[in-house]
Design an enzyme around this catalytic site. Sequence first.
Site, PDB file in Angstrom:
ATOM      1  N   CYS A  95       0.838  -1.192   0.000  1.00  0.00           N
ATOM      2  CA  CYS A  95       0.000   0.000   0.000  1.00  0.00           C
ATOM      3  C   CYS A  95       0.879   1.249   0.000  1.00  0.00           C
ATOM      4  CB  CYS A  95      -0.883  -0.034   1.241  1.00  0.00           C
ATOM      5  SG  CYS A  95      -2.010   1.353   1.381  1.00  0.00           S
ATOM      6  N   PRO A  96       0.590   2.208  -0.838  1.00  0.00           N
ATOM      7  CA  PRO A  96      -0.567   2.411  -1.709  1.00  0.00           C
ATOM      8  C   PRO A  96      -0.329   2.010  -3.165  1.00  0.00           C
ATOM      9  CG  PRO A  96       0.606   4.477  -1.573  1.00  0.00           C
ATOM     10  CD  PRO A  96       1.383   3.458  -0.732  1.00  0.00           C
TER      11      PRO A  96
END
Length: 81
Positions: A20-21
């Site tokens: 993430c992201p």
Amino acid sequence: MVVATLADSVIKLDLRGLKCPLPVLKSRQKLAGLVSGSVIEVETTDPMASIDIPHFCSEDGHALVLQEKTDVGHRFVIRKR
């Protein structure tokens, strides 16, 4: 007569190993270059993707056609708005 199936036109995006992201950012980037109605299949290993990808689809108006758990992560099929 040639009949195209969904599998023939799906663009595969292997994002396994990214955290993430990055799965959302790379999915957004790929969809930005495609025409409306295009379909991508995203493979991820990031556990947060099961929350982040559906949220991204909802926010950007894309259709989340499929979300499933795989042996090593998750698979998402997304149709561009």
